[in-house]
Design an enzyme around this catalytic site. Structure first.
Site, mmCIF file in Angstrom:
data_model
loop_
_atom_site.group_PDB
_atom_site.id
_atom_site.type_symbol
_atom_site.label_atom_id
_atom_site.label_comp_id
_atom_site.label_asym_id
_atom_site.label_seq_id
_atom_site.Cartn_x
_atom_site.Cartn_y
_atom_site.Cartn_z
ATOM 1 N N ASP A 167 0.954 -1.243 -0.023
ATOM 2 C CA ASP A 167 -0.102 -0.019 0.077
ATOM 3 C C ASP A 167 0.889 1.241 0.027
ATOM 4 O O ASP A 167 2.091 1.133 0.074
ATOM 5 C CB ASP A 167 -0.869 0.015 1.272
ATOM 6 C CG ASP A 167 -0.290 -0.331 2.488
ATOM 7 O OD1 ASP A 167 0.744 0.139 2.558
ATOM 8 O OD2 ASP A 167 -1.054 -0.745 3.421
ATOM 9 N N LYS A 190 -4.021 0.197 -2.739
ATOM 10 C CA LYS A 190 -4.811 -0.624 -1.885
ATOM 11 C C LYS A 190 -6.051 0.149 -1.359
ATOM 12 O O LYS A 190 -5.351 1.501 -0.989
ATOM 13 C CB LYS A 190 -3.992 -1.238 -0.937
ATOM 14 C CG LYS A 190 -4.986 -1.975 0.183
ATOM 15 C CD LYS A 190 -4.317 -2.473 1.256
ATOM 16 C CE LYS A 190 -4.345 -1.732 2.594
ATOM 17 N NZ LYS A 190 -3.525 -2.299 3.901
ATOM 18 N N ARG A 192 -9.325 0.396 1.490
ATOM 19 C CA ARG A 192 -10.099 -0.317 2.378
ATOM 20 C C ARG A 192 -11.612 0.088 2.423
ATOM 21 O O ARG A 192 -11.983 0.849 3.012
ATOM 22 C CB ARG A 192 -9.469 -0.163 3.877
ATOM 23 C CG ARG A 192 -8.388 -0.654 4.125
ATOM 24 C CD ARG A 192 -8.033 -1.177 5.646
ATOM 25 N NE ARG A 192 -6.639 -1.599 5.889
ATOM 26 C CZ ARG A 192 -6.700 -2.855 5.948
ATOM 27 N NH1 ARG A 192 -7.565 -3.774 5.668
ATOM 28 N NH2 ARG A 192 -5.481 -3.441 6.203
ATOM 29 N N ASP A 216 6.229 -5.645 4.474
ATOM 30 C CA ASP A 216 5.199 -4.758 5.282
ATOM 31 C C ASP A 216 5.654 -4.792 6.620
ATOM 32 O O ASP A 216 6.376 -5.750 7.073
ATOM 33 C CB ASP A 216 3.844 -5.214 5.003
ATOM 34 C CG ASP A 216 2.625 -4.364 5.182
ATOM 35 O OD1 ASP A 216 2.898 -3.289 5.531
ATOM 36 O OD2 ASP A 216 1.452 -4.653 5.039
ATOM 37 N N GLY A 222 -4.552 -11.043 7.250
ATOM 38 C CA GLY A 222 -3.757 -11.445 5.966
ATOM 39 C C GLY A 222 -4.322 -10.865 4.823
ATOM 40 O O GLY A 222 -3.876 -11.191 3.776
HETATM 41 C C1 R5P Z 1 -1.554 -1.230 7.365
HETATM 42 O O1 R5P Z 1 -1.417 0.061 7.049
HETATM 43 C C2 R5P Z 1 -0.381 -2.061 7.673
HETATM 44 O O2 R5P Z 1 0.678 -1.827 7.271
HETATM 45 C C3 R5P Z 1 -0.843 -3.345 7.267
HETATM 46 O O3 R5P Z 1 -0.623 -3.533 5.815
HETATM 47 C C4 R5P Z 1 -1.992 -3.901 7.779
HETATM 48 O O4 R5P Z 1 -2.144 -3.852 9.091
HETATM 49 C C5 R5P Z 1 -2.297 -5.435 7.381
HETATM 50 O O5 R5P Z 1 -3.502 -5.928 7.919
HETATM 51 P P1 R5P Z 1 -4.235 -7.194 7.336
HETATM 52 O O6 R5P Z 1 -3.269 -8.233 7.314
HETATM 53 O O7 R5P Z 1 -5.380 -7.204 8.217
HETATM 54 O O8 R5P Z 1 -4.648 -6.813 5.825
#
Ligand code: R5P
Length: 310
Positions: A167, A190, A192, A216, A222
């Site tokens: 992202d 990305k 949300r 990341d 995930g």
């Molecule tokens: C968001 O800004 C973080 O860097 C991670 O990408 C995020 O926390 C990942 O969350 P999930 O695995 O629930 O998509």
């Protein structure tokens, strides 16, 4: 200098104390029947510099409270100074008001840690670097990038590699890794659509026939990583490898990774996941203990910590 551990990640604390060739401070952390936490330090620490290791990982509220109570117990036991070593700094994702009438948890947690009596904080890959400014005490924010770069150089052939930010928020981190590997980057756009759900809108850059390295700070449900890997494969990527600092891995995250297009995911041990990822072929745990141990040693000897990342 002495090292004390909370309950959140004793395996990591043992490894750090081994690196430092020291024993962990003898202490007991128990719970009363109603869930309240009781801490007792069972040896003299008067006049010592104490490094307290505790991640604010799940159960985050218990682990945070344990961290605060340990700091309080150390202060009341006349420690010379207290460094809170927080490998995973939980509550960091709410670092600003994202909507009206919401809290800024990262600021509140920073205030609590300072108020409890910490003199310094050491942490790894803070979700947002500016959280350092929420503290009026020194904060050493360490990076997992050098550990990841070493692993990649050992395991993957350099030709056709590309680093991918899952992202826009991860671009700086991705660029840092790409610089170390001397390769290019690609960025995933990305969105949300709802909390906990992620959607890939676009992939910026050409990933056709490339071995993609997604980097990341956190993997939680995930969704971000699995969707990113799928989008890269759909656009012709030959392989997808993932490097994550903090494996929150909530809910069915491990199952999702198992079934995904990800060839291998490396995650550090800032959160103890050994029991969760056991026998998962495409998840590998890489220890951050030597980096944390070395940082502690350097802080204790008043030598440079930033030199570790040159
Ligand atoms: C968001 O800004 C973080 O860097 C991670 O990408 C995020 O926390 C990942 O969350 P999930 O695995 O629930 O998509």
């Amino acid at each position: 200098m002495k090292v004390l551990t909370g309950n959140s990640n004793k395996n990591l604390s043992q490894k750090i104390s081994k690196y430092l060739k020291t024993k962990l401070v003898h202490s007991s952390i128990k719970k009363f029947a109603d869930g309240e936490i009781y801490i007792e330090i069972n040896e003299n620490i008067r006049g010592n510099s104490i490094f307290l290791i505790q991640s604010v990982s799940s159960p985050a509220n218990d682990n945070l409270m344990e961290l605060l109570l340990c700091i309080d117990a150390l202060k009341r036991s006349s420690a010379k100074n207290i460094t809170a070593v927080i490998p995973y700094f939980g509550y960091a994702r709410q670092d600003r008001k994202v909507a009206p009438r919401t809290s800024i948890s990262a600021k509140l947690v920073s205030n609590l840690i300072t108020k409890a009596g910490a003199d310094r904080v050491v942490t790894v890959d803070l979700h947002a670097g500016q959280i350092q400014g929420f503290f009026d005490i020194p904060v050493d924010n360490l990076f997992a990038t050098p550990i990841f770069a070493r692993h990649i150089k050992k395991k993957l052939k350099k030709n056709n590699l590309i680093c991918v930010a899952p992202d826009v928020g991860g671009v700086e981190r991705t660029r840092a890794l790409a610089r170390k590997l001397d390769i290019g980057i690609s960025i995933i756009d990305k969105r949300r659509p709802a909390p906990g759900k992620s959607q890939v809108m676009n992939v910026i850059g050409n990933v056709k026939n490339k071995t993609c390295i997604i980097v990341d700070d956190i993997i939680d449900s995930g969704g971000t990583i699995v969707n990113a890997a799928q989008a890269l494969v759909d656009r012709g990527a030959s392989e997808v490898h993932v490097y994550i600092t903090h494996g929150v891995l909530s809910g069915s995250a491990v199952e999702k990774i198992k079934r995904s297009k990800i060839k291998n995911m490396v995650v550090t041990d800032t959160i103890d996941n050994s029991y969760k990822v056991k026998k998962t072929k495409n998840i590998e745990i890489l220890s951050i203990s030597n980096l944390l141990g070395e940082a502690i040693k350097r802080i204790s000897n008043s030598t440079s910590v930033s030199d570790l990342f040159k």
